[in-house]
Design a protein around this motif. Structure first.
Motif, PDB file in Angstrom:
ATOM      1  N   ARG A   2       0.808  -1.215   0.000  1.00 24.05           N
ATOM      2  CA  ARG A   2       0.000   0.000   0.000  1.00 24.05           C
ATOM      3  C   ARG A   2       0.843   1.268   0.000  1.00 24.05           C
ATOM      4  NH1 ARG A   2      -0.275   2.632   5.016  1.00 24.05           N
ATOM      5  NH2 ARG A   2       0.266   1.137   6.604  1.00 24.05           N
ATOM      6  N   LYS A 163      -1.783  -7.475  16.397  1.00 27.75           N
ATOM      7  CA  LYS A 163      -2.031  -8.479  15.361  1.00 27.75           C
ATOM      8  C   LYS A 163      -3.515  -8.856  15.288  1.00 27.75           C
ATOM      9  CE  LYS A 163      -0.793 -12.972  15.066  1.00 27.75           C
ATOM     10  NZ  LYS A 163      -0.336 -13.871  16.102  1.00 27.75           N
ATOM     11  N   ILE A 166      -5.676  -6.049  13.738  1.00 26.68           N
ATOM     12  CA  ILE A 166      -5.634  -6.009  12.272  1.00 26.68           C
ATOM     13  C   ILE A 166      -6.524  -7.111  11.696  1.00 26.68           C
ATOM     14  CG2 ILE A 166      -4.133  -6.232  10.224  1.00 26.68           C
ATOM     15  CD1 ILE A 166      -3.726  -3.638  11.856  1.00 26.68           C
ATOM     16  N   LYS A 167      -6.465  -8.273  12.339  1.00 29.62           N
ATOM     17  CA  LYS A 167      -7.314  -9.378  11.897  1.00 29.62           C
ATOM     18  C   LYS A 167      -8.789  -8.988  11.985  1.00 29.62           C
ATOM     19  CE  LYS A 167      -7.786 -13.912  13.546  1.00 29.62           C
ATOM     20  NZ  LYS A 167      -7.276 -14.845  14.562  1.00 29.62           N
ATOM     21  N   GLU A 170      -9.821  -6.626   9.256  1.00 33.40           N
ATOM     22  CA  GLU A 170      -9.960  -7.275   7.946  1.00 33.40           C
ATOM     23  C   GLU A 170     -11.216  -8.148   7.854  1.00 33.40           C
ATOM     24  OE1 GLU A 170      -5.988  -8.850   7.541  1.00 33.40           O
ATOM     25  OE2 GLU A 170      -5.321  -7.008   6.507  1.00 33.40           O
ATOM     26  N   LEU A 185       1.584  -1.176   9.352  1.00 33.97           N
ATOM     27  CA  LEU A 185       0.956  -2.489   9.461  1.00 33.97           C
ATOM     28  C   LEU A 185       0.125  -2.717   8.193  1.00 33.97           C
ATOM     29  CD1 LEU A 185      -0.370  -1.897  13.108  1.00 33.97           C
ATOM     30  CD2 LEU A 185       1.814  -2.913  12.475  1.00 33.97           C
ATOM     31  N   PHE A 186      -0.541  -3.791   8.075  1.00 34.10           N
ATOM     32  CA  PHE A 186      -1.450  -4.170   6.964  1.00 34.10           C
ATOM     33  C   PHE A 186      -0.977  -3.685   5.589  1.00 34.10           C
ATOM     34  CE2 PHE A 186      -3.297  -0.259   8.790  1.00 34.10           C
ATOM     35  CZ  PHE A 186      -3.627   0.508   7.684  1.00 34.10           C
ATOM     36  N   ASN A 188      -0.427  -5.287   2.989  1.00 32.27           N
ATOM     37  CA  ASN A 188      -1.061  -5.962   1.863  1.00 32.27           C
ATOM     38  C   ASN A 188      -2.545  -5.659   1.738  1.00 32.27           C
ATOM     39  OD1 ASN A 188       1.350  -7.180   1.142  1.00 32.27           O
ATOM     40  ND2 ASN A 188       1.057  -8.735   2.744  1.00 32.27           N
ATOM     41  N   ASN A 189      -3.004  -4.654   2.443  1.00 32.36           N
ATOM     42  CA  ASN A 189      -4.410  -4.288   2.373  1.00 32.36           C
ATOM     43  C   ASN A 189      -4.545  -2.807   2.011  1.00 32.36           C
ATOM     44  OD1 ASN A 189      -7.173  -4.148   2.641  1.00 32.36           O
ATOM     45  ND2 ASN A 189      -7.210  -5.462   4.453  1.00 32.36           N
ATOM     46  N   LEU A 192      -7.391  -0.167   3.001  1.00 37.13           N
ATOM     47  CA  LEU A 192      -7.509   0.430   4.335  1.00 37.13           C
ATOM     48  C   LEU A 192      -6.565   1.626   4.465  1.00 37.13           C
ATOM     49  CD1 LEU A 192      -7.563  -2.670   6.741  1.00 37.13           C
ATOM     50  CD2 LEU A 192      -9.503  -1.291   5.956  1.00 37.13           C
ATOM     51  N   GLN A 194      -4.212   4.123   6.850  1.00 34.67           N
ATOM     52  CA  GLN A 194      -3.510   4.244   8.140  1.00 34.67           C
ATOM     53  C   GLN A 194      -3.581   5.681   8.634  1.00 34.67           C
ATOM     54  OE1 GLN A 194       0.569   2.838   8.541  1.00 34.67           O
ATOM     55  NE2 GLN A 194       0.912   4.209  10.279  1.00 34.67           N
TER      56      GLN A 194
END
Ligand code: BMP
Length: 260
Positions: A2, A163, A166-167, A170, A185-186, A188-189, A192, A194
């Motif tokens: 991202r 962790k 974030i789960k 998602e 963080l995140f 690969n998403n 979203l 930050q």
């Protein structure tokens, strides 16, 4: 990743309608600045919103700190947000059982769900809070920023909490606009956003545990898409000028990041 994608590209990947709108505002106004307007008086709040409006993508409020709150404030506030094309963002940090959150979000004096398309939520109390925000009455389109990390010194948040947060984010793609955190963080998403508070040029900390990073550091090292600046702007002698300065620094850092 991202961090190297443009907001234009990411708007298409957003699954929440408000984060999509936010990406578009950021791109169109060329600003990733969210001002934290922690002001105690309603008239001052409106004047401030009008002055910094052109430079921000979102105005973050703590509506319950106003000493003279009256629901009549909300219409002019919404009009200012509309005229300058920014989003109202109530930093309520909901953290209770779902039913109580439903009341806190949609009832009471503030009726947050009727005027704030964006709110913050703690992951601490589990999924019931998100279910409550999702199903409560209020604006049709709404987005949540889930708090995964805090800028406060000595906070009790553990790696596992981060962790699991974030789960959880998602698992609610249609509701979650993004995550409040201090690190990239995140990655690969990219849908979203930050959001990173604790940003200031003058100071490294305050005397109550707040810790600050510079605009450049939060964007280039910490992964911030949106930076929250409070006292760095509210306590400046010329808030509009300070907001414009932060906006430029943050936007230049974003361009540098996506071009690298
Ligand atoms: P300031 O820039 O004046 O320190 O204000 C920061 C704002 O961001 C405050 O409104 C605070 O509630 C919020 N905030 C924060 O400082 N750290 C966090 O981890 C989460 C926050 O919401």
């Amino acid at each position: 990743n991202r961090l190297i994608l443009s907001f234009e590209a990411r708007a298409k990947l957003a699954k929440n309608p408000i984060s999509e709108q936010l990406f578009k505002i950021m791109r169109c106004k060329q600003t990733t600045l969210c001002v934290a307007v922690d002001i105690l008086n309603s008239t001052d709040l409106l004047n401030f919103a009008e002055r910094v409006g052109p430079h921000i993508c979102a105005l973050k409020t703590h509506i319950d700190i106003l000493e003279d709150f009256h629901p009549n404030l909300l219409q002019p506030l919404q009009e200012i947000a509309k005229s300058h094309n920014f989003l109202l963002f109530e930093d309520r940090k909901f953290a209770d059982i779902g039913k109580t959150v439903e009341y806190q979000y949609s009832k009471g004096l503030y009726k947050i769900s009727s005027w704030a398309p964006l709110v913050t939520v703690h992951s601490l109390m589990g999924r019931g809070v998100l279910d409550a925000i999702k199903t409560s009455e209020g604006l049709e389109k709404r987005g949540v920023f889930l708090l995964a990390e805090a800028s406060a010194a000595g906070n009790l948040i553990s790696d596992n909490y981060v962790k699991e947060t974030i789960k959880m984010a998602e698992e609610y793609p249609e509701l979650i606009a993004g995550v409040v955190c201090q690190n990239p963080l995140f990655l690969n998403n990219p849908g979203l956003i930050q959001l990173c508070p604790g940003v200031q040029m003058e100071n490294k900390q305050d005397n109550l545990g707040q810790r600050y990073n510079s605009p450049l550091t939060v964007v280039l090292e910490k992964g911030a898409d949106i930076a929250v600046v409070g006292r760095g702007i509210t306590q400046s002698s010329d808030p509009a000028c300070a907001a414009e300065r932060y906006k430029k620094m943050l936007w230049d850092a974003y361009l540098q990041r996506i071009e690298s």
